[in-house]
Structure formats: C-alpha cells, structure tokens
Design a protein around this motif. Structure first.
Motif, mmCIF file in Angstrom:
data_model
loop_
_atom_site.group_PDB
_atom_site.id
_atom_site.type_symbol
_atom_site.label_atom_id
_atom_site.label_comp_id
_atom_site.label_asym_id
_atom_site.label_seq_id
_atom_site.Cartn_x
_atom_site.Cartn_y
_atom_site.Cartn_z
ATOM 1 N N SER A 42 0.847 -1.181 0.000
ATOM 2 C CA SER A 42 0.000 0.000 0.000
ATOM 3 C C SER A 42 0.887 1.237 0.000
ATOM 4 O O SER A 42 1.818 1.357 0.799
ATOM 5 C CB SER A 42 -0.902 0.002 1.237
ATOM 6 O OG SER A 42 -1.614 1.211 1.300
ATOM 7 N N ARG A 74 -0.136 4.108 0.831
ATOM 8 C CA ARG A 74 -0.511 4.894 2.004
ATOM 9 C C ARG A 74 0.439 4.611 3.162
ATOM 10 O O ARG A 74 0.838 5.524 3.887
ATOM 11 C CB ARG A 74 -1.948 4.559 2.381
ATOM 12 C CG ARG A 74 -2.503 5.402 3.470
ATOM 13 C CD ARG A 74 -3.935 5.090 3.754
ATOM 14 N NE ARG A 74 -4.333 3.834 3.117
ATOM 15 C CZ ARG A 74 -5.514 3.300 3.204
ATOM 16 N NH1 ARG A 74 -6.435 3.895 3.873
ATOM 17 N NH2 ARG A 74 -5.807 2.162 2.610
ATOM 18 N N ARG A 117 3.788 6.370 2.382
ATOM 19 C CA ARG A 117 3.702 7.815 2.589
ATOM 20 C C ARG A 117 3.663 8.150 4.074
ATOM 21 O O ARG A 117 4.283 9.122 4.522
ATOM 22 C CB ARG A 117 2.460 8.373 1.892
ATOM 23 C CG ARG A 117 2.561 8.363 0.402
ATOM 24 C CD ARG A 117 1.426 9.119 -0.234
ATOM 25 N NE ARG A 117 0.141 8.694 0.268
ATOM 26 C CZ ARG A 117 -0.838 8.180 -0.465
ATOM 27 N NH1 ARG A 117 -0.663 8.036 -1.751
ATOM 28 N NH2 ARG A 117 -1.971 7.832 0.081
#
Length: 122
Positions: free
Chosen positions: A60, A62, A65
């Motif tokens: 992922s 996400r 990040r």
C-alpha cells in the motif's frame, strides 16, 4: 394488462443481475482508486477465475507515505533539538520555508496583459 411471459421474466432477471454486476465492478474500481488498492479479480465466463476479494493486499502506498512523513518529522525534530545542519539546512530554515506565502498578486502582472479591445465608439 397483459401477463408477463416466463421468457420476459428471465430476461428481466438477467438484465438486473448484469446491472448489479456492473454496479459492483464500478464500486470496486472507485474504492481501489480512493484507497490505492489493486482491483480484485472478478470471475468471467472466459477465464473462470475465482473472485479474489478475500486475499489481503500487502502493498500500500498509504503505508509508505505515512512512514516517510514520520521519518521526515523525526528528522525535523532531530535538527531542532540538536541545533545541527544537514546540507546547510536547519530547522529554522525549514520553518520559514513552510510559513512563506506563495500566493501571487494579480496586480503585479496586470501591466503584462495586452489591451486588445479597439475603441470603435465613433
């Protein structure tokens, strides 16, 4: 009112199922775009692949990040607490760059816009 034949009922049920399948695929696509997950495999008559929605997705963006944001914040805290510089950048330079106002003023560029309207009121 005419009675509906069984063939018409069968076509109606088939069209409802197709519409439901298309809506489900659209929702899966929108969720994958929203959450950054890959699209699940859908069973088709040509491929006969199983529906692979139960398999957990391990990768992922996400998470990457979030981890990068934490590392940058910890680096900023390290620079702030120890008063050190990395490549000539310290915590006060980062703070001033973040707090700068980058909005442009339209009136600064008004002279560069050419006036093209002809005065034809004569």
């Amino acid at each position: 009112m005419e009675p509906i034949s069984s063939e018409q009922k069968l076509r109606l049920v088939h069209s409802i199922r197709e519409e439901h399948k298309n809506n489900q695929m659209t929702m899966n696509h929108r969720e994958s775009v929203l959450f950054g997950t890959p699209l699940p495999l859908v069973t088709t008559k040509e491929t006969e692949e199983p529906y692979d929605n139960d398999k957990p997705h391990t990768f992922s963006y996400r998470k990457i990040r979030f981890l990068l944001a934490i590392l940058l914040f910890l680096g900023f805290l390290f620079l702030d607490i120890t008063d050190t510089q990395i490549l000539g950048i310290d915590s006060t330079a980062i703070t001033t760059k973040i707090s700068e106002d980058y909005r442009t003023n339209l009136f600064d560029f008004i002279e560069t816009i050419p006036y093209t309207q002809d005065n034809t009121d004569e």
